[in-house]
Design a protein around this motif. Sequence first.
Motif, PDB file in Angstrom:
ATOM      1  N   ALA A 135       0.830  -1.218   0.000  1.00 35.76           N
ATOM      2  CA  ALA A 135       0.000   0.000   0.000  1.00 35.76           C
ATOM      3  C   ALA A 135       0.854   1.254   0.000  1.00 35.76           C
ATOM      4  CB  ALA A 135      -0.920  -0.006   1.217  1.00 35.76           C
ATOM      5  N   LYS A 136       0.399   2.222  -0.775  1.00 32.97           N
ATOM      6  CA  LYS A 136       1.075   3.510  -0.850  1.00 32.97           C
ATOM      7  C   LYS A 136       0.226   4.635  -0.242  1.00 32.97           C
ATOM      8  CE  LYS A 136       4.346   2.371  -4.211  1.00 32.97           C
ATOM      9  NZ  LYS A 136       5.037   1.334  -3.514  1.00 32.97           N
ATOM     10  N   GLY A 137      -1.012   4.334   0.096  1.00 28.55           N
ATOM     11  CA  GLY A 137      -1.937   5.358   0.565  1.00 28.55           C
ATOM     12  C   GLY A 137      -1.689   5.815   1.985  1.00 28.55           C
ATOM     13  N   GLU A 138      -2.139   7.028   2.259  1.00 28.33           N
ATOM     14  CA  GLU A 138      -2.123   7.571   3.614  1.00 28.33           C
ATOM     15  C   GLU A 138      -3.187   6.888   4.470  1.00 28.33           C
ATOM     16  OE1 GLU A 138      -0.009  10.007   4.821  1.00 28.33           O
ATOM     17  OE2 GLU A 138       1.044   9.785   2.920  1.00 28.33           O
ATOM     18  N   LEU A 139      -4.258   6.485   3.819  1.00 31.97           N
ATOM     19  CA  LEU A 139      -5.344   5.766   4.479  1.00 31.97           C
ATOM     20  C   LEU A 139      -5.475   4.400   3.831  1.00 31.97           C
ATOM     21  CD1 LEU A 139      -7.927   8.683   4.488  1.00 31.97           C
ATOM     22  CD2 LEU A 139      -6.582   7.896   6.437  1.00 31.97           C
ATOM     23  N   PHE A 140      -5.885   3.400   4.603  1.00 33.57           N
ATOM     24  CA  PHE A 140      -5.991   2.020   4.131  1.00 33.57           C
ATOM     25  C   PHE A 140      -7.380   1.512   4.471  1.00 33.57           C
ATOM     26  CE2 PHE A 140      -5.401  -2.574   4.446  1.00 33.57           C
ATOM     27  CZ  PHE A 140      -4.577  -2.858   3.372  1.00 33.57           C
ATOM     28  N   TYR A 141      -8.153   1.194   3.435  1.00 32.37           N
ATOM     29  CA  TYR A 141      -9.520   0.716   3.613  1.00 32.37           C
ATOM     30  C   TYR A 141      -9.627  -0.697   3.060  1.00 32.37           C
ATOM     31  CZ  TYR A 141     -14.541   0.232   3.173  1.00 32.37           C
ATOM     32  OH  TYR A 141     -15.818  -0.237   3.271  1.00 32.37           O
ATOM     33  N   ILE A 142     -10.137  -1.627   3.864  1.00 30.36           N
ATOM     34  CA  ILE A 142     -10.322  -3.003   3.405  1.00 30.36           C
ATOM     35  C   ILE A 142     -11.743  -3.149   2.885  1.00 30.36           C
ATOM     36  CG2 ILE A 142     -10.319  -5.447   4.040  1.00 30.36           C
ATOM     37  CD1 ILE A 142      -8.291  -4.759   6.235  1.00 30.36           C
ATOM     38  N   ALA A 143     -11.863  -3.459   1.602  1.00 32.64           N
ATOM     39  CA  ALA A 143     -13.168  -3.661   0.958  1.00 32.64           C
ATOM     40  C   ALA A 143     -13.319  -5.149   0.661  1.00 32.64           C
ATOM     41  CB  ALA A 143     -13.265  -2.845  -0.330  1.00 32.64           C
ATOM     42  N   LEU A 144     -14.000  -5.844   1.555  1.00 32.06           N
ATOM     43  CA  LEU A 144     -14.206  -7.278   1.395  1.00 32.06           C
ATOM     44  C   LEU A 144     -15.342  -7.547   0.423  1.00 32.06           C
ATOM     45  CD1 LEU A 144     -13.980  -8.383   5.141  1.00 32.06           C
ATOM     46  CD2 LEU A 144     -12.175  -8.464   3.411  1.00 32.06           C
ATOM     47  N   ILE A 145     -15.297  -8.696  -0.216  1.00 35.86           N
ATOM     48  CA  ILE A 145     -16.377  -9.129  -1.101  1.00 35.86           C
ATOM     49  C   ILE A 145     -17.012 -10.362  -0.466  1.00 35.86           C
ATOM     50  CG2 ILE A 145     -17.050  -9.906  -3.389  1.00 35.86           C
ATOM     51  CD1 ILE A 145     -14.533  -8.575  -4.476  1.00 35.86           C
ATOM     52  N   PRO A 146     -18.132 -10.186   0.233  1.00 41.05           N
ATOM     53  CA  PRO A 146     -18.796 -11.344   0.830  1.00 41.05           C
ATOM     54  C   PRO A 146     -19.319 -12.290  -0.253  1.00 41.05           C
ATOM     55  CG  PRO A 146     -19.805  -9.287   1.579  1.00 41.05           C
ATOM     56  CD  PRO A 146     -18.808  -8.947   0.518  1.00 41.05           C
ATOM     57  N   GLN A 147     -19.607 -13.511   0.141  1.00 40.56           N
ATOM     58  CA  GLN A 147     -20.054 -14.530  -0.812  1.00 40.56           C
ATOM     59  C   GLN A 147     -21.308 -14.099  -1.570  1.00 40.56           C
ATOM     60  OE1 GLN A 147     -20.522 -18.357   0.924  1.00 40.56           O
ATOM     61  NE2 GLN A 147     -20.704 -19.384  -1.028  1.00 40.56           N
ATOM     62  N   HIS A 148     -22.185 -13.357  -0.920  1.00 43.99           N
ATOM     63  CA  HIS A 148     -23.432 -12.942  -1.562  1.00 43.99           C
ATOM     64  C   HIS A 148     -23.449 -11.424  -1.729  1.00 43.99           C
ATOM     65  CE1 HIS A 148     -24.896 -16.985  -1.202  1.00 43.99           C
ATOM     66  NE2 HIS A 148     -24.561 -16.978   0.076  1.00 43.99           N
ATOM     67  N   PHE A 149     -22.401 -10.909  -2.351  1.00 42.67           N
ATOM     68  CA  PHE A 149     -22.230  -9.474  -2.535  1.00 42.67           C
ATOM     69  C   PHE A 149     -23.206  -8.949  -3.583  1.00 42.67           C
ATOM     70  CE2 PHE A 149     -19.939  -5.804  -4.455  1.00 42.67           C
ATOM     71  CZ  PHE A 149     -19.761  -5.050  -3.311  1.00 42.67           C
ATOM     72  N   SER A 150     -23.896  -7.892  -3.247  1.00 42.38           N
ATOM     73  CA  SER A 150     -24.737  -7.206  -4.227  1.00 42.38           C
ATOM     74  C   SER A 150     -24.153  -5.806  -4.413  1.00 42.38           C
ATOM     75  CB  SER A 150     -26.185  -7.123  -3.739  1.00 42.38           C
ATOM     76  OG  SER A 150     -26.250  -6.376  -2.549  1.00 42.38           O
ATOM     77  N   LEU A 151     -24.622  -5.109  -5.408  1.00 45.91           N
ATOM     78  CA  LEU A 151     -24.071  -3.789  -5.683  1.00 45.91           C
ATOM     79  C   LEU A 151     -24.455  -2.837  -4.555  1.00 45.91           C
ATOM     80  CD1 LEU A 151     -22.518  -1.936  -7.504  1.00 45.91           C
ATOM     81  CD2 LEU A 151     -24.607  -1.465  -8.762  1.00 45.91           C
ATOM     82  N   THR A 152     -23.534  -2.691  -3.660  1.00 43.24           N
ATOM     83  CA  THR A 152     -23.680  -1.750  -2.546  1.00 43.24           C
ATOM     84  C   THR A 152     -22.538  -0.782  -2.658  1.00 43.24           C
ATOM     85  OG1 THR A 152     -24.623  -3.500  -1.182  1.00 43.24           O
ATOM     86  CG2 THR A 152     -23.835  -1.533  -0.042  1.00 43.24           C
ATOM     87  N   LEU A 153     -22.853   0.465  -2.871  1.00 43.83           N
ATOM     88  CA  LEU A 153     -21.794   1.463  -3.007  1.00 43.83           C
ATOM     89  C   LEU A 153     -21.166   1.737  -1.664  1.00 43.83           C
ATOM     90  CD1 LEU A 153     -23.344   4.172  -5.333  1.00 43.83           C
ATOM     91  CD2 LEU A 153     -21.600   2.501  -5.899  1.00 43.83           C
ATOM     92  N   PHE A 154     -19.858   1.765  -1.636  1.00 47.90           N
ATOM     93  CA  PHE A 154     -19.184   2.339  -0.487  1.00 47.90           C
ATOM     94  C   PHE A 154     -18.575   3.640  -0.973  1.00 47.90           C
ATOM     95  CE2 PHE A 154     -14.655   1.877  -1.075  1.00 47.90           C
ATOM     96  CZ  PHE A 154     -14.544   0.867  -2.001  1.00 47.90           C
ATOM     97  N   ILE A 155     -18.413   4.544  -0.089  1.00 50.88           N
ATOM     98  CA  ILE A 155     -18.015   5.893  -0.480  1.00 50.88           C
ATOM     99  C   ILE A 155     -16.684   6.238   0.178  1.00 50.88           C
ATOM    100  CG2 ILE A 155     -18.654   8.333  -0.396  1.00 50.88           C
ATOM    101  CD1 ILE A 155     -21.584   7.365  -0.355  1.00 50.88           C
TER     102      ILE A 155
END
Length: 104
Positions: A82-102
């Motif tokens: 990672a090179k970012g100042e902030l680190f966000y983990i965006a997991l993909i659950p088994q039953h992922f639907s289109l849910t926007l994270f911002i």
Amino acid sequence: MKDLVTVFTPVYNRKNLIGNLYQSLLSQTYKNFEWIIVDDGSTDDIDEIIKSYQNEDRILIRFIKQENGGKHRAINNGVLHAKGELFYIALIPQHFSLTLFIIS
């Protein structure tokens, strides 16, 4: 320039689900981010999907493939790259639907 954000996604056989997260990232208004994907030994050819996203060159995508070792190893690997100042983990659950994270 605003601070770089690292969006990190560990994957294992999520070929059919990763497109939803990709679409969500494309829709972000905050554009100063990198998407690091660590593939933990998938057998579903997800790397071909990721290569196609990289070829579109719409967002910065860094793809790392490793032997299967568990989510904890994938996360550690992502943190190392990672090179970012902030680190966000965006997991993909088994039953992922289109849910926007911002990001912003």
